[in-house]
Design a protein around this motif. Sequence first.
Motif, PDB file in Angstrom:
ATOM      1  N   LEU A 275      -0.591   4.888  -0.022  1.00 14.71           N
ATOM      2  CA  LEU A 275      -1.283   5.200   1.232  1.00 14.71           C
ATOM      3  C   LEU A 275      -0.291   5.395   2.378  1.00 14.71           C
ATOM      4  O   LEU A 275      -0.419   6.317   3.194  1.00 14.71           O
ATOM      5  CB  LEU A 275      -2.280   4.073   1.538  1.00 14.71           C
ATOM      6  CG  LEU A 275      -3.141   4.238   2.775  1.00 14.71           C
ATOM      7  CD1 LEU A 275      -3.869   5.579   2.777  1.00 14.71           C
ATOM      8  CD2 LEU A 275      -4.152   3.092   2.873  1.00 14.71           C
TER       9      LEU A 275
ATOM     10  N   THR B 234      -7.657  -2.979  -3.203  1.00 10.29           N
ATOM     11  CA  THR B 234      -7.485  -1.792  -4.037  1.00 10.29           C
ATOM     12  C   THR B 234      -8.492  -0.707  -3.637  1.00 10.29           C
ATOM     13  O   THR B 234      -8.140   0.469  -3.528  1.00 10.29           O
ATOM     14  CB  THR B 234      -7.697  -2.184  -5.520  1.00 10.29           C
ATOM     15  OG1 THR B 234      -6.732  -3.183  -5.837  1.00 10.29           O
ATOM     16  CG2 THR B 234      -7.539  -0.991  -6.439  1.00 10.29           C
TER      17      THR B 234
ATOM     18  N   LEU C 153      -4.842  -5.464   2.083  1.00 14.24           N
ATOM     19  CA  LEU C 153      -5.586  -4.203   1.878  1.00 14.24           C
ATOM     20  C   LEU C 153      -6.047  -4.124   0.431  1.00 14.24           C
ATOM     21  O   LEU C 153      -5.232  -4.002  -0.485  1.00 14.24           O
ATOM     22  CB  LEU C 153      -4.671  -3.006   2.156  1.00 14.24           C
ATOM     23  CG  LEU C 153      -4.592  -2.458   3.568  1.00 14.24           C
ATOM     24  CD1 LEU C 153      -3.739  -1.202   3.570  1.00 14.24           C
ATOM     25  CD2 LEU C 153      -5.949  -2.165   4.170  1.00 14.24           C
TER      26      LEU C 153
ATOM     27  N   LEU D  53     -10.464   0.948   7.634  1.00 18.31           N
ATOM     28  CA  LEU D  53      -9.083   1.399   7.518  1.00 18.31           C
ATOM     29  C   LEU D  53      -8.583   1.883   8.878  1.00 18.31           C
ATOM     30  O   LEU D  53      -9.180   2.776   9.476  1.00 18.31           O
ATOM     31  CB  LEU D  53      -9.048   2.559   6.512  1.00 18.31           C
ATOM     32  CG  LEU D  53      -7.763   2.868   5.782  1.00 18.31           C
ATOM     33  CD1 LEU D  53      -7.173   1.633   5.118  1.00 18.31           C
ATOM     34  CD2 LEU D  53      -8.032   3.924   4.713  1.00 18.31           C
TER      35      LEU D  53
ATOM     36  N   THR E 169      -9.921  -0.187  -0.729  1.00 19.77           N
ATOM     37  CA  THR E 169      -9.549   0.391   0.572  1.00 19.77           C
ATOM     38  C   THR E 169      -8.389   1.369   0.422  1.00 19.77           C
ATOM     39  O   THR E 169      -8.396   2.457   0.999  1.00 19.77           O
ATOM     40  CB  THR E 169      -9.141  -0.751   1.535  1.00 19.77           C
ATOM     41  OG1 THR E 169     -10.123  -1.771   1.474  1.00 19.77           O
ATOM     42  CG2 THR E 169      -9.008  -0.249   2.945  1.00 19.77           C
ATOM     43  N   GLN E 170      -7.399   0.964  -0.364  1.00 16.54           N
ATOM     44  CA  GLN E 170      -6.235   1.841  -0.543  1.00 16.54           C
ATOM     45  C   GLN E 170      -6.639   3.148  -1.215  1.00 16.54           C
ATOM     46  O   GLN E 170      -6.197   4.231  -0.819  1.00 16.54           O
ATOM     47  CB  GLN E 170      -5.160   1.129  -1.365  1.00 16.54           C
ATOM     48  CG  GLN E 170      -4.579  -0.081  -0.640  1.00 16.54           C
ATOM     49  CD  GLN E 170      -3.382  -0.685  -1.356  1.00 16.54           C
ATOM     50  OE1 GLN E 170      -2.589   0.016  -1.980  1.00 16.54           O
ATOM     51  NE2 GLN E 170      -3.224  -1.994  -1.251  1.00 16.54           N
TER      52      GLN E 170
ATOM     53  N   ALA F 137       0.835  -1.214   0.000  1.00 20.89           N
ATOM     54  CA  ALA F 137       0.000   0.000   0.000  1.00 20.89           C
ATOM     55  C   ALA F 137       0.870   1.264   0.000  1.00 20.89           C
ATOM     56  O   ALA F 137       0.654   2.183   0.806  1.00 20.89           O
ATOM     57  CB  ALA F 137      -0.952  -0.021   1.199  1.00 20.89           C
TER      58      ALA F 137
END
Length: 364
Positions: A66, A249, A247, A225, A251-252, A63
């Motif tokens: 992020l 895609t 995680l 998150l 969510t990121q 991630a």
Amino acid sequence: MSDRPLGARGDLADLAPYISPQLPAKVRLNTNESPYPPPKELVDEVAEALRSEALNRYPDRDANALVDGLAARTGWSREGLWIANGSNEVLLHLFLAFGGPERTCLTFEPTYSLFSNIARIAGTQVAAGARGPTWEVPDDTAQEALDRHDPDIVVFCSPNNPTGAIESASAIEIALQRAPMVVVDEAYIEFARRGSSFRPMLEAHRNLVIVNTFSKAWSLAGARLGYLMATPWVIEELLRVRLPYHLSTFTQLAGVAALGHEDAGAERVAAIAAERDRIAAELGEMGLDVYPSQANFVLFETGDRTQPDPERTRAIWQGLLDRGVLVRHYPSSPVLASTLRVTAGLPEETDAFLEALRTTLEEM
Ligand SMILES: Cc1ncc(COP(=O)(O)O)c(C=O)c1O
């Protein structure tokens, strides 16, 4: 063979599943969510970004975008950041990596019930210390619990859910001197007075872990998150227990977009804190005992604290629900059975709650 040939692990036989009813009430003030949706621009950005993502491919395992964004926002090194699906999963990863059957976790009850649940799910021994009359952790109680249980991990929650106050800095100091790992969950810190966070202590304490979430002040409970800040050795160990590509895609993208709209949240947080203070003041005027809160919820006694009456509390909870207002109650807690916790929401939700409570009390 019985209809359930294999029960759950023996050590989990008495573990109750997490239950906070998701009932179809008109006003839902039971899970400390934000009443405000995330900014429209944020949602548009996520939808737009999604269009150009290759969803046939696994997400970026680390991630990176992020983590970079979060490092910039928190001022903490990217090597010391860990992100997962909600802070619950962050805690699960912590206990999977650092807990286990030979380790003990110390909590101070009452606190967020998932600390002990998640620790147990990861096979960790759980010990409970007590809190004082207004739910603080007195220094001598902290010391005594540390001496008695010799914990590997101590968990604090600041502001504490469900009681609402910032944890005692000296109790945390005592734990830091004694325990190999001290976790402070700051899920609600954005609602607290400026300068309340224990984040500045990270620099000086290699055994301190600060956990936070996008679920509350960031209005993103649905995105799942959460993250922690710690020294890099903690993250190196966490890598052992996470599942690959944990995680998604989606969510990121949501997290990266949220970081671009940080300012949009501040006004809403202030509005929620104002509702919290109004709830506390009005409950006080109704003659109820209210615990001072720095979070987005208020815990109050439904009657005389010295003579707990769980039946009466249940009846009030039900009376509120009958009037369309869902709050949190704790029927199985020995110390909270006569309390209710109400989330601070929109002004009209506060009005609905207060009116429902007044009518319920009058009719009892
Ligand atoms: C203290 C505390 N930590 C963590 C969580 C879970 O947050 P998340 O939605 O990030 O899993 C909650 C949710 O209510 C909470 O109260």
